[in-house]
Motif scaffolding. Structure first.
Motif, PDB file in Angstrom:
ATOM      1  N   ASP A   9       9.165   5.285  -0.140  1.00 13.27           N
ATOM      2  CA  ASP A   9      10.303   4.279  -0.242  1.00 13.27           C
ATOM      3  C   ASP A   9      10.138   3.601   0.975  1.00 13.27           C
ATOM      4  N   VAL A  10       9.641   2.298   1.080  1.00 14.01           N
ATOM      5  CA  VAL A  10       9.424   1.732   2.266  1.00 14.01           C
ATOM      6  C   VAL A  10      10.438   0.449   2.629  1.00 14.01           C
ATOM      7  N   MET A  11      10.799   0.470   3.785  1.00 18.00           N
ATOM      8  CA  MET A  11      11.687  -0.381   4.545  1.00 18.00           C
ATOM      9  C   MET A  11      10.989  -0.911   5.611  1.00 18.00           C
TER      10      MET A  11
ATOM     11  N   LYS B 296       0.804  -1.444  -0.173  1.00 24.52           N
ATOM     12  CA  LYS B 296      -0.252  -0.099   0.050  1.00 24.52           C
ATOM     13  C   LYS B 296       0.826   1.207   0.069  1.00 24.52           C
ATOM     14  N   TRP B 297       2.026   1.259   0.914  1.00 31.49           N
ATOM     15  CA  TRP B 297       2.652   2.350   0.845  1.00 31.49           C
ATOM     16  C   TRP B 297       3.529   2.652  -0.311  1.00 31.49           C
ATOM     17  N   GLU B 298       3.992   1.427  -0.790  1.00 35.55           N
ATOM     18  CA  GLU B 298       4.562   1.601  -2.162  1.00 35.55           C
ATOM     19  C   GLU B 298       3.817   2.078  -3.377  1.00 35.55           C
ATOM     20  N   ALA B 299       2.665   1.747  -3.257  1.00 35.77           N
ATOM     21  CA  ALA B 299       1.701   2.127  -4.345  1.00 35.77           C
ATOM     22  C   ALA B 299       1.180   3.705  -4.309  1.00 35.77           C
ATOM     23  N   PHE B 300       1.409   4.107  -2.948  1.00 35.89           N
ATOM     24  CA  PHE B 300       1.151   5.618  -2.775  1.00 35.89           C
ATOM     25  C   PHE B 300       2.434   6.415  -2.915  1.00 35.89           C
TER      26      PHE B 300
ATOM     27  N   VAL C  44      10.180   8.451   3.148  1.00 30.94           N
ATOM     28  CA  VAL C  44      10.686   7.400   3.684  1.00 30.94           C
ATOM     29  C   VAL C  44       9.750   6.666   4.770  1.00 30.94           C
ATOM     30  N   MET C  45       9.549   5.468   4.636  1.00 33.44           N
ATOM     31  CA  MET C  45       8.232   4.770   5.464  1.00 33.44           C
ATOM     32  C   MET C  45       9.093   3.513   6.130  1.00 33.44           C
ATOM     33  N   ILE C  46       9.108   3.634   7.530  1.00 30.39           N
ATOM     34  CA  ILE C  46       9.772   2.364   8.246  1.00 30.39           C
ATOM     35  C   ILE C  46       8.497   1.545   8.923  1.00 30.39           C
TER      36      ILE C  46
END
Length: 283
Positions: free
Chosen positions: A208-210, A201-205, A238-240
């Motif tokens: 940069d997800v980790m 979901k976050w990547e689709a938005f 960036v999303m953790i």
């Protein structure tokens, strides 16, 4: 990062856990579960990752900023702020008392150093953090903005409005984190309202997800923050996804949503304290 050794950060975390259970026990009110689960992350932020000024200023110019969106985990926030030198740890004894600056949910009204926004009405923190990050860009301030959210909080629609806005505006100076413990006040997030494939979901938005798989292991958290910081400035926020365990560090609280907002009794407090060494001196 080289400010503190892993051992020193773990020692601080032990004291923070003592502070959390003592604060909640004293007033028989508060949220120990999520606070304990986020201990390593907040300690790593304030004692290692963030470039911050010791003297608190709401303008936050030329320093990294932190916003706590899931304000109900105020016990860990207050403890970390006090132990980081923003105010005397003795004030932790006033938690949730009438006329205390340490309200159940943080607020700026009382002027408590370290608190930049009133929080606890869930879903708003990401929007606030993005606003601060955009202001820094407009001011050509190269500092970073951090925000922490709960996973149950992602059931709020405003989160996804903000999630759309940040990538569109290339807010690559923000590091958001989700306390991904799979539990909220009414039970497992999967049962209350499934989050589905959160990474996708976050990547689709456009983020940069980790992921930090061991969010209660200090070395893993430090490594994750190093990685997150290295990803800033490259055109994407960036999303953790921080995998933690509710109640971490107190065996009878671990993994149970029941400790989301319940205070320990005298016997349970003694057990919790026996599991976490006093390292900086109890307040």
């Amino acid at each position: 990062m080289t400010k503190n050794s892993i051992h020193n950060l773990e020692a601080i975390s032990s004291q923070v856990r003592r502070d959390i259970v003592r604060m909640v026990h004293a007033c028989q009110s508060g949220h120990p579960g999520g606070s304990l689960g986020c201990t390593e992350y907040l300690v790593a932020l304030f004692f290692e990752a963030m470039e911050r000024h010791q003297e608190f200023n709401l303008d936050g110019i030329g320093e990294d900023l932190f916003f706590l969106s899931n304000g109900h985990i105020s016990p860990v926030f207050y403890s970390v702020l006090a132990r980081a030198g923003y105010f005397d740890p003795a004030e932790l004894a006033t938690f949730r008392q009438i006329d205390s600056r340490l309200q159940g949910h943080p607020t700026t009204h009382e002027g408590l150093p370290g608190v930049r926004v009133a929080s606890g009405s869930l879903g708003q923190g990401l929007s606030v953090a993005i606003g601060a990050a955009q202001t820094k860009k407009l001011n050509r301030d190269n500092s970073l903005v951090y925000v922490l959210m709960g996973d149950g909080e992602l059931q709020e629609g405003q989160v996804w409005e903000a999630a759309t806005y940040a990538p569109h505006n290339k807010m690559d100076n923000i590091i958001a984190a989700v306390d991904y413990n799979g539990a909220q006040i009414d039970g497992a997030t999967e049962q209350v309202l499934s989050l589905g494939n959160l990474r996708a979901k976050w990547e689709a938005f456009g983020w940069d997800v980790m992921e930090v798989e061991q969010g209660n292991d200090m070395a893993s958290v430090i490594q994750g923050l190093d990685d997150a910081i290295s990803r800033t400035g490259k055109g994407k926020p960036v999303m953790i996804l921080l995998h933690t365990e509710m109640g971490s560090g107190v065996d009878f609280m671990m993994g149970s949503h029941k400790w989301h907002g319940i205070a320990p009794n005298d016997e349970q407090l003694a057990s919790a304290l026996a599991q976490n060494a006093e390292t900086l001196g109890d307040y």
